[in-house]
Design a protein around this motif. Structure first.
Motif, short mmCIF file in Angstrom:
data_model
loop_
_atom_site.label_atom_id
_atom_site.label_comp_id
_atom_site.label_asym_id
_atom_site.label_seq_id
_atom_site.Cartn_x
_atom_site.Cartn_y
_atom_site.Cartn_z
N ALA A 107 0.83 -1.21 0.00
CA ALA A 107 0.00 0.00 0.00
C ALA A 107 0.86 1.25 0.00
O ALA A 107 0.59 2.23 -0.73
CB ALA A 107 -0.92 -0.02 1.22
N GLN A 108 1.88 1.20 0.84
CA GLN A 108 2.76 2.35 0.86
C GLN A 108 3.44 2.55 -0.49
O GLN A 108 3.61 3.68 -0.97
CB GLN A 108 3.79 2.20 1.99
CG GLN A 108 3.21 2.31 3.38
CD GLN A 108 4.25 2.11 4.45
OE1 GLN A 108 5.41 1.74 4.15
NE2 GLN A 108 3.87 2.35 5.70
N GLY A 109 3.80 1.42 -1.13
CA GLY A 109 4.43 1.53 -2.44
C GLY A 109 3.48 2.08 -3.49
O GLY A 109 3.88 2.95 -4.32
N GLU A 110 2.20 1.58 -3.47
CA GLU A 110 1.23 2.08 -4.43
C GLU A 110 0.92 3.57 -4.20
O GLU A 110 0.78 4.36 -5.15
CB GLU A 110 -0.06 1.26 -4.35
CG GLU A 110 0.11 -0.17 -4.86
CD GLU A 110 -1.17 -0.98 -4.69
OE1 GLU A 110 -2.14 -0.40 -4.15
OE2 GLU A 110 -1.19 -2.16 -5.09
N ALA A 111 0.80 3.93 -2.89
CA ALA A 111 0.53 5.35 -2.59
C ALA A 111 1.67 6.23 -3.07
O ALA A 111 1.45 7.31 -3.68
CB ALA A 111 0.32 5.52 -1.09
N GLU A 112 2.86 5.79 -2.81
CA GLU A 112 4.00 6.56 -3.27
C GLU A 112 4.03 6.61 -4.80
O GLU A 112 4.40 7.66 -5.39
CB GLU A 112 5.28 5.98 -2.70
CG GLU A 112 5.41 6.15 -1.19
CD GLU A 112 6.66 5.48 -0.65
OE1 GLU A 112 7.40 4.88 -1.46
OE2 GLU A 112 6.90 5.55 0.59
N ALA A 113 3.65 5.48 -5.44
CA ALA A 113 3.64 5.48 -6.91
C ALA A 113 2.59 6.44 -7.46
O ALA A 113 2.85 7.20 -8.43
CB ALA A 113 3.40 4.06 -7.42
N LEU A 114 1.35 6.40 -6.86
CA LEU A 114 0.30 7.32 -7.30
C LEU A 114 0.71 8.77 -7.07
O LEU A 114 0.44 9.67 -7.91
CB LEU A 114 -1.00 7.02 -6.56
CG LEU A 114 -1.69 5.70 -6.93
CD1 LEU A 114 -2.89 5.46 -6.03
CD2 LEU A 114 -2.11 5.70 -8.39
N TYR A 115 1.32 8.99 -5.91
CA TYR A 115 1.77 10.36 -5.62
C TYR A 115 2.81 10.81 -6.63
O TYR A 115 2.78 11.94 -7.13
CB TYR A 115 2.33 10.41 -4.20
CG TYR A 115 2.77 11.79 -3.78
CD1 TYR A 115 1.83 12.76 -3.41
CD2 TYR A 115 4.12 12.12 -3.76
CE1 TYR A 115 2.23 14.03 -3.03
CE2 TYR A 115 4.52 13.40 -3.38
CZ TYR A 115 3.58 14.35 -3.00
OH TYR A 115 3.99 15.62 -2.63
N ALA B 36 4.05 13.89 -11.36
CA ALA B 36 4.55 13.95 -12.74
C ALA B 36 3.49 14.51 -13.69
O ALA B 36 3.78 15.31 -14.59
CB ALA B 36 4.98 12.55 -13.18
N THR B 37 2.19 14.09 -13.47
CA THR B 37 1.11 14.59 -14.32
C THR B 37 0.93 16.10 -14.16
O THR B 37 0.72 16.86 -15.12
CB THR B 37 -0.19 13.87 -13.97
OG1 THR B 37 0.00 12.45 -14.15
CG2 THR B 37 -1.32 14.34 -14.86
N ALA B 38 1.01 16.49 -12.84
CA ALA B 38 0.86 17.94 -12.60
C ALA B 38 1.99 18.73 -13.25
O ALA B 38 1.76 19.80 -13.86
CB ALA B 38 0.85 18.18 -11.08
N ARG B 39 3.19 18.20 -13.13
CA ARG B 39 4.29 18.92 -13.76
C ARG B 39 4.14 18.92 -15.28
O ARG B 39 4.41 19.93 -15.95
CB ARG B 39 5.62 18.28 -13.35
CG ARG B 39 6.01 18.59 -11.90
CD ARG B 39 7.48 18.28 -11.69
NE ARG B 39 7.79 16.88 -11.89
CZ ARG B 39 7.73 15.95 -10.94
NH1 ARG B 39 7.34 16.29 -9.72
NH2 ARG B 39 8.02 14.70 -11.21
#
Length: 372
Positions: free
Chosen positions: A301-309, A314-317
């Motif tokens: 979960a922590q990995g997925e959250a970090e990946a989504l973040y 990246a999308t925002a940038r």
């Protein structure tokens, strides 16, 4: 005539000597009367002048008779020869000629004319011959008196055979001599009766378990009576306890059953502990597996959250970059071109995956779609 008169005088003196030897209770006098002094040839021509020499010779013959006859008289007393029975009989009193040496740790009880006079300790002593006599001899050392085998009945009505050893010491020679007829024999008999009495108060199993307490009770009971006899009981030890053969077989079976019982209990406890250990191991295994799964889920979960973040960042940038690019000159045309390329790429992919394709009405006008 003179020789006949002298011989008749010698005969009178010899007759008086023999009568005196028979009238006394001392064996030396009777032996003296039967000794060489009774031979008339040994008394040839005695006169008043050599009376002192006759008395000296009579004294020497008396000492020889006493020294030779007293030990034989004591041996004729019939002292027992059985093992341990010599303790029940008093020591033979020694003969003396006025000088007496008492060994160490020994007491001699002296009587004068049948009455108690004194108790002699170790050392050199002087007595009056034929007046003072050694009546009793006591050893002051600690003595181990064996108590013969005897039968006794326990509290649970089991007949057993038991023997022991009694350790006794003479503390008062006067009481040991005149307090009882035979002190050691009396205390030996008292030990036997006391042992029977004490065994009747306990069961058979207790006789093996509480032997020390049993010995203590026997010593305490005997000392209460032996004090008046001048004796002190130091300790009593039971040697052997022999139950009947049937009781021994029953005890062996009982011991065998008890050993089997303990073996079964130990085996069942071992099996129980083994199962408990296996269950504990399984429990620990499940707990550790669940902990590992939980930690794995947390990590995922922590990995997925970090990946989504990271994707959102990246999308925002990228959107910021696109927005900035659109605000510049020619940005809109570049965006439309990029959308058109994606549009065509999407239709190409759809055409590869299925044989049926729904197309928009103006599919031939990409620019219109982009404008829409």
């Amino acid at each position: 005539m003179s020789s006949i008169g002298s011989r008749s005088g010698h005969g009178v003196r010899l007759l008086a000597l023999r009568r005196m030897g028979r009238s006394t209770a001392t064996p030396g006098l009777s032996a003296l009367a039967a000794s060489g002094l009774g031979n008339s040839s040994s008394l040839l021509m005695p006169t008043q002048s050599d009376a002192s020499g006759l008395l000296v010779e009579w004294g020497a013959a008396a000492r020889r008779a006493i020294s030779t006859s007293a030990p034989s008289a004591m041996r004729a007393g019939g002292f027992p020869r059985g093992p341990g029975s010599e303790y029940y009989f008093p020591l033979p009193p020694p003969a003396h000629i006025g000088i007496l040496i008492v060994p160490e740790k020994t007491a001699y009880v002296i009587e004068r004319f049948g009455r108690y006079r004194e108790t002699l300790g170790s050392g050199l002593h002087f007595l009056v011959p034929l007046v003072d006599r050694v009546a009793y001899v006591h050893s002051l050392k600690e003595m181990a008196i064996p108590i013969s085998q005897q039968t006794a009945i326990t509290k649970d009505n089991v007949t057993i055979t038991i023997d022991g050893v009694l350790y006794v010491k003479v503390m008062d020679a006067f009481k040991a001599s005149y307090g009882v007829d035979n002190a050691l024999y009396a205390v030996g008999q008292l030990a036997q009766t006391t042992m029977r009495s004490e065994l009747g108060k306990i069961t058979l199993d207790k006789t093996f378990e509480e032997r020390e307490a049993l010995n203590h009770n026997i010593v305490r009971t005997i000392n209460e009576a032996a004090e008046a006899w001048g004796l002190q009981i130091l300790r009593y030890e039971i040697k052997d306890i022999m139950p009947p053969r049937g009781i021994v077989q029953a005890m062996e079976l009982q011991a065998e059953a008890e050993r089997r019982k303990r073996a079964s209990i130990l085996e069942s406890e071992g099996l129980r502990q083994s199962k408990i250990n296996v269950a504990e191991a399984d429990k620990q295994q499940v707990i550790l597996a669940s902990e590992a799964s939980r930690q794995q889920s947390i990590n995922l979960a922590q990995g997925e959250a970090e990946a989504l973040y990271a994707t959102a960042e990246a999308t925002a940038r990228s959107l910021g970059v696109v927005s900035a690019a659109l605000q510049r000159s020619g940005g809109e045309q570049a965006a439309a071109l990029r959308v058109a390329e994606k549009y065509l790429e999407a239709f190409r992919q759809l055409a590869k995956e299925t044989t049926t394709l729904v197309m928009p009405a103006n599919a031939s006008d990409p620019s219109g779609m982009v404008a829409q």
